[in-house]
Design an enzyme around this catalytic site. Structure first.
Site, short mmCIF file in Angstrom:
data_model
loop_
_atom_site.label_atom_id
_atom_site.label_comp_id
_atom_site.label_asym_id
_atom_site.label_seq_id
_atom_site.Cartn_x
_atom_site.Cartn_y
_atom_site.Cartn_z
N LYS A 137 17.33 -7.39 -41.91
CA LYS A 137 17.23 -8.60 -41.08
C LYS A 137 18.42 -9.53 -41.32
CE LYS A 137 12.18 -8.49 -41.17
NZ LYS A 137 11.77 -8.10 -39.84
N ASP A 164 7.75 -15.41 -49.23
CA ASP A 164 8.21 -14.34 -48.35
C ASP A 164 9.43 -14.89 -47.62
OD1 ASP A 164 8.75 -12.59 -46.33
OD2 ASP A 164 6.71 -12.51 -45.55
N GLN A 201 12.41 -14.01 -43.27
CA GLN A 201 13.01 -14.67 -42.10
C GLN A 201 13.85 -15.88 -42.50
OE1 GLN A 201 13.02 -13.43 -39.17
NE2 GLN A 201 11.38 -11.93 -39.31
N CYS A 260 2.89 -8.70 -36.10
CA CYS A 260 2.33 -8.39 -37.44
C CYS A 260 1.76 -9.65 -38.07
CB CYS A 260 3.38 -7.77 -38.36
SG CYS A 260 3.93 -6.18 -37.82
N HIS A 273 2.94 -13.01 -42.32
CA HIS A 273 3.16 -11.66 -41.81
C HIS A 273 2.21 -10.74 -42.58
CE1 HIS A 273 5.27 -7.78 -41.44
NE2 HIS A 273 5.93 -8.28 -40.42
#
Ligand code: PMP
Length: 428
Positions: A239, A213, A216, A384, A121
């Site tokens: 999220k 990261d 998600q 993104c 991302h």
């Protein structure tokens, strides 16, 4: 902690889900962008403002104490949720800010190298790229194949750095040292899950830090930071049923102590003199200014809510919906599902996420608009992740992303709608 809940029947906890869109019942399948909030989170934030609101840490009055307890209590909840120590949890505005803290704080220089992957991302790509441009550090991008990081190429790039290169005129030698390998745990554009442990081992062998990261991944599966091998982990509250405006950077004590603070001001200091400033201890050193207190409280309530569902159950439920959607999409004429990389060499399902990303005869924006007309909210575009779209040779995808309150009926509604749109598009 809230009592244990069964995932079927939780829809009533989410007021927004009873909305209609264009006269149709809403099927909200844009959870990778942001999730809806249960009453429990909304109530916790309202209660905070109605009963306890004050600024934290500095005050001695009762409300200041209550607000501080609420904020620090939220930090403890988040820490427990990922198996961390609370002093290693830094509250930020979002995952993006969390990733910028090490990018700016590591003090990169000309002798350093940073490696990211094509899957990232922009939040885990642009800060590193720009810091490398500013500091003269080398910026490397590892390839992906079917949504999986090409591990062999990562190793080759690391070995390439080790090979000493001859400097320009004076015959000196330079070999930039890998400082960081920055990788997404789950691709937001495709849903594929990387083996962070393996990548962390490669980074550590090269003397580098692994920045994961988790934006998600943390919302979808049980996480124990003591096991994944990362040195830093970033994620966003919004999220995972929490509010916007709150994110998390976790780091090991050693990794955090390598960082210089990036945003300076009040609350992050121990002592300020005319000549110099002594910074506060962890985690406050990285939380300058009045933090997002109510938002932290909301995230604490979100973590309680997810824990009451059980993260194993969340993972199974969301993974099943994603798989069913990809299966149904893959048999539609003209539709190509991306990021369904199957089972990996270490026996994991490479895509156990709730993401189904695809191309179809209709452009992703047209597909998303036509689905919206039927009350189905999905996202179309580059997500993104422009370097990934370029690597895949597409200008964008349509992405459905499922979460705890979605069900099989919504998967069917969505895939039938895509089939209908694809068929009409081909005949027009
Ligand atoms: N990384 C990934 C994988 C993401 O999906 C996102 C959000 N789409 C981010 C980072 C950035 O999150 P935020 O916008 O909340 O900072």
């Amino acid at each position: 902690m809230a009592e244990s809940k069964n995932i079927a029947g939780i829809r009533d906890d989410f007021p927004l889900l009873s909305r209609r869109v264009h006269g149709e019942p809403l099927a909200y399948l844009d959870n990778a962008a942001t999730t809806q909030k249960p009453r429990q989170v909304l109530d916790a934030m309202e209660q905070y403002y109605v009963r306890h609101n004050a600024n934290i840490h500095r005050g001695v009055h009762t409300l200041a104490g209550e607000a501080t307890d609420a904020y620090e209590g939220a930090r403890e909840k988040v820490a427990r949720f990922i198996g961390a120590r609370s002093q290693d949890i830094i509250f930020t505005k979002n995952a993006t800010e969390a990733l910028n803290i090490p990018a700016y704080g590591l003090g990169l220089g000309r002798d350093d190298a940073v490696m990211v992957t094509e899957l990232e991302h922009h939040a885990n790509f642009v800060p590193w790229q720009q810091q490398c441009i500013r500091t003269g550090a080398r910026f490397l991008i590892a390839r992906q194949q079917d949504g999986m990081v090409d591990i062999e190429q990562v190793k080759e790039l690391v070995a390439g750095l080790r090979r000493t290169t001859r400097g320009p005129a004076n015959g000196t030698t330079t070999a930039p040292k890998l400082r960081v390998l920055a990788v997404t745990q789950t691709s937001n554009a495709l849903g594929t899950n990387q083996n962070i442990r393996e990548l962390a081992d490669i980074a550590h062998d090269a003397g580098a830090l692994l920045v994961a990261d988790g934006a998600q991944c943390i919302p979808h599966q049980p996480t124990d930071v003591r096991k994944i091998g990362a040195d830093f982990l970033a994620f966003s509250g919004h999220k995972m049923l929490g509010p916007t405006g709150i994110g998390v950077l976790w780091g090991t004590e050693d990794a955090l102590s390598e960082l210089s603070p990036f945003i300076m001001g009040g609350d992050m200091i121990r002592k300020v003199g005319k000549e110099d400033t002594e910074f506060a201890e962890l985690p406050h050193r990285f939380e300058a200014g009045t933090p997002p207190i109510a938002e932290a409280v909301g995230l604490g309530a979100a973590v309680d809510y997810l824990s009451s569902l059980g993260m194993e159950q969340v993972h199974e439920h969301v993974g099943l919906l994603g798989r069913k959607a990809r299966e149904a999409l893959s048999v539609i004429d003209g539709v190509r599902v991306l990021g369904d990389a199957g089972i990996t060499a270490d026996g994991r399902n490479a895509n156990a996420s709730g993401i189904a990303s695809f191309t179809a005869p209709a452009h992703p924006h047209d597909m998303s608009t036509l689905l919206d007309a039927q009350g189905i909210a999905v996202r179309g575009g580059h997500h993104c992740a422009m370097p990934l779209m370029a690597a895949l040779g597409v200008n964008g995808t349509t992405r459905a992303s499922f979460y705890v309150y979605n069900d099989i009926a919504e998967v069917r509604l969505f895939t039938d709608a895509v089939a209908g749109i694809a068929a009409r598009w081909q005949h027009e």
